[in-house]
Design a protein around this motif. Sequence first.
Motif, PDB file in Angstrom:
ATOM      1  N   VAL A   1       3.151  -1.087  -5.954  1.00 37.70           N
ATOM      2  CA  VAL A   1       1.808  -1.457  -5.515  1.00 37.70           C
ATOM      3  C   VAL A   1       1.205  -2.480  -6.480  1.00 37.70           C
ATOM      4  CG1 VAL A   1      -0.547  -0.596  -5.181  1.00 37.70           C
ATOM      5  CG2 VAL A   1       1.403   0.721  -4.311  1.00 37.70           C
ATOM      6  N   ARG A   2       1.520  -2.321  -7.762  1.00 36.79           N
ATOM      7  CA  ARG A   2       0.892  -3.155  -8.776  1.00 36.79           C
ATOM      8  C   ARG A   2       1.444  -4.574  -8.825  1.00 36.79           C
ATOM      9  NH1 ARG A   2       2.494  -0.824 -13.322  1.00 36.79           N
ATOM     10  NH2 ARG A   2       3.886  -2.509 -13.873  1.00 36.79           N
ATOM     11  N   THR A   3       2.770  -4.734  -8.657  1.00 40.87           N
ATOM     12  CA  THR A   3       3.339  -6.054  -8.923  1.00 40.87           C
ATOM     13  C   THR A   3       4.355  -6.507  -7.884  1.00 40.87           C
ATOM     14  OG1 THR A   3       4.550  -7.414 -10.513  1.00 40.87           O
ATOM     15  CG2 THR A   3       5.094  -5.091 -10.486  1.00 40.87           C
TER      16      THR A   3
ATOM     17  N   GLU B   1       3.825   3.333  -7.808  1.00 45.77           N
ATOM     18  CA  GLU B   1       2.710   2.635  -8.459  1.00 45.77           C
ATOM     19  C   GLU B   1       3.118   1.228  -8.890  1.00 45.77           C
ATOM     20  OE1 GLU B   1       0.521   6.603 -10.292  1.00 45.77           O
ATOM     21  OE2 GLU B   1       1.609   5.239 -11.632  1.00 45.77           O
ATOM     22  N   THR B   2       4.347   1.134  -9.416  1.00 44.56           N
ATOM     23  CA  THR B   2       4.835  -0.175  -9.849  1.00 44.56           C
ATOM     24  C   THR B   2       4.889  -1.145  -8.670  1.00 44.56           C
ATOM     25  OG1 THR B   2       6.200   0.899 -11.518  1.00 44.56           O
ATOM     26  CG2 THR B   2       6.735  -1.370 -10.997  1.00 44.56           C
TER      27      THR B   2
ATOM     28  N   LYS C   1       0.847  -1.197   0.000  1.00 45.80           N
ATOM     29  CA  LYS C   1       0.000   0.000   0.000  1.00 45.80           C
ATOM     30  C   LYS C   1       0.879   1.242   0.000  1.00 45.80           C
ATOM     31  CE  LYS C   1      -4.296  -1.517   0.681  1.00 45.80           C
ATOM     32  NZ  LYS C   1      -4.099  -2.917   0.963  1.00 45.80           N
TER      33      LYS C   1
END
Length: 701
Positions: free
Chosen positions: A615-617, A612-613, A461
């Motif tokens: 959080v995404r993967t 963002e990266t 998060k």
Amino acid sequence: MDNSILNTPLEYVRGIGPNRADVLKKDLGIFTYQDMLCHYPFRYIDRTKYFKINEITPDSSYIQIIGRVISKKVIGEKRTKRIVVVFKDETGIMELVWFQSLKWIDENIVEGLVYVAFGKPNLFNGTFSISHPEMEPYKRNPVGRGNLTLQPVYNSTEKLKKFNLDSKGLQKLIAGLLDLVIPNILETLPQHLLDKYHLPNRRTSLLNIHFPKNQQDLNDAQRRLKFEELFFIQLQLLNSKHLRALKFKGVNFNTVGEKINRFYKEILPFELTNAQKRVIKEIRIDTQLGVQMNRLIQGDVGSGKTAVALMSMLLANDNGYQACMMAPTEILARQHYASITELITDDLVKVAILTGSSKRKERVQIHERLENGDIDILIGTHALIEDKVQFKNLGLVVIDEQHRFGVEQRSKLWRKSVIPPHILVMTATPIPRTLAMTLYGDLDVSVIDELPAGRKPIDTKHLFEGQRMRMFGFMRDEIAKGRQVYVVYPLIKESEKLDLMNLEAGIEQLSYQFPRPDYQISIVHGQMHNTDKQFEMQQFIQGKSHIMVATTVIEVGVNVPNASVMVIENAERFGLSQLHQLRGRVGRGAEHSFCILMSGNKLSKEGKVRLETMVRTNNGFEISEIDLQLRGPGDITGTQQSGALDLKIANLTTDQAILQEARNSAILILQEDPILEKEENLLLKAHLKKLERGISFDKIS
Ligand code: ADP
Ligand code: MG
């Protein structure tokens, strides 16, 4: 290439002279004609396209405009004295401004005439203007410069500009040089490669990279020069791998004996993953070939590289050889030692540790025991390479968590033993394929592409400062469930003082939020003494403290399965691979784990992509690719000084396809002609010799 002329020092070029040559050396590393020709333009300006004044935008780059000089005025006094020309086409008006060479401008720019003005527009008080534009009287059918369609733009420096070597000056210099040496530019690639990949010859390519007639010629020239650059790196790497195999016999690990069997059947507390089994098998095969193994193990954080390393070391022991394992930090070395000796006792094999903080007496003893073969496995830091440690019969070296461990460093290890030991390099984070090919092109690669069963992906998060209380609440809940928490602060050299202040403020706040005696906090940072660090680490490892506050010293390798929350403060200041490494400290046990990225409200564009990266993967390979795109290969951790990445024209991010072609070609050529003795490959052999990139195996005694 005909060396006699291309290797000429630049000061001998007419019109350069010693002073300018000196600045070229210092500022751009350009020494010879050859270097100068390889100072490629970094972009090109399209001189075939003319802009209208109403097409200019604030982002317009260098453009050219046809217009009439409506008025010409001298404005200002002394330092602010300038000539301002009002320039007009059928769509609008703009200004052209000069602060220097006023006399010349005044004499040569005539009111009422039409000119082509060339330069980079700026928006000033609502009007576009160009300072110091290049001016040329407009001719309907231009002659002379008419064939210059894509104008090269070169990197220059302030100092060079003072010597009249701005982009334009460099352009002139290179044009003259090309005229002079064109006949001396010889091909370096065999015809069959040029044919196969439709590459222009070297002479044409060098001409066109500087002065392309059109975009197609430029593309071809770029492709050829990129191919050449990458091809020779690959050829060198693969060639040296081959020579090494010819030159160095490897010790044979023929036996799978009692030690490894007992360990596997009675001691190893889990079932190996299929990927781990496969890699161990690859190592088994590799170490029976009679040649020295140089293998890279790539595996995401937590994929279980250590178990593979340990079993390989036992394999060495079973065959009567010693093994050693090197970690990048003392903490990690100690942790490896602790976890290995927890499983393995003296009756199986004897394990010892040697680090920078080992006492003198201890050190002497260990040196002795190594030399008489009383130690089977030695754990240490990379400092071992430099240490005068001598082994009785070293058979395997494992290098843990290392991005870059070049031929140079590896060669030091080979000297530790009469027959060079097998070498396993384990990378800290997955590195992008192109980078791996370039850095480790001479290694065989094993990939552990599977995590142990039951691992749950880590929930990541991103929270802002305003959500800090929520974060503390979450920490409290997790600690109440019996888990442990890491809180990591950046500690970056440039702003060490500020960082330390952050760290101290953070600790104060945490101590307030998590007061004793209910909560225990451990603290580890680089400024502490080793013994204190170890004590604090131990408290956390043994579950005696709930929170571990640390700087990035815990970045790699630390293994505390009960820790399930990783809080990263100022997360926007960490690089992607670092964030991924840090996150990999949790999710090692059976519990659902979390990573909380704390950041300020102001984020750079890049910082935003990074968070963002994350959080995404959870996929380390995907993350490494994005890291490469964001930062370029030069900045990827630990690769900074690598000569292999000192590329003049190729780009590991965008030229993956060319790299693959180059590598395939090199493999094919060496397969068919291992020592490059065929007529068609003599050129390659000769050029390889010339390159001398420091990968010289003859230097090793
Ligand atoms: P890394 O590849 O990041 O070095 P480690 O070797 O430290 O990972 O392993 C991470 C954790 O996973 C350790 O606690 C290790 O004991 C455990 N582990 C390794 N292999 C397996 C497996 N096959 N099954 C279950 N747990 C494993
Ligand atoms: Mg590890």
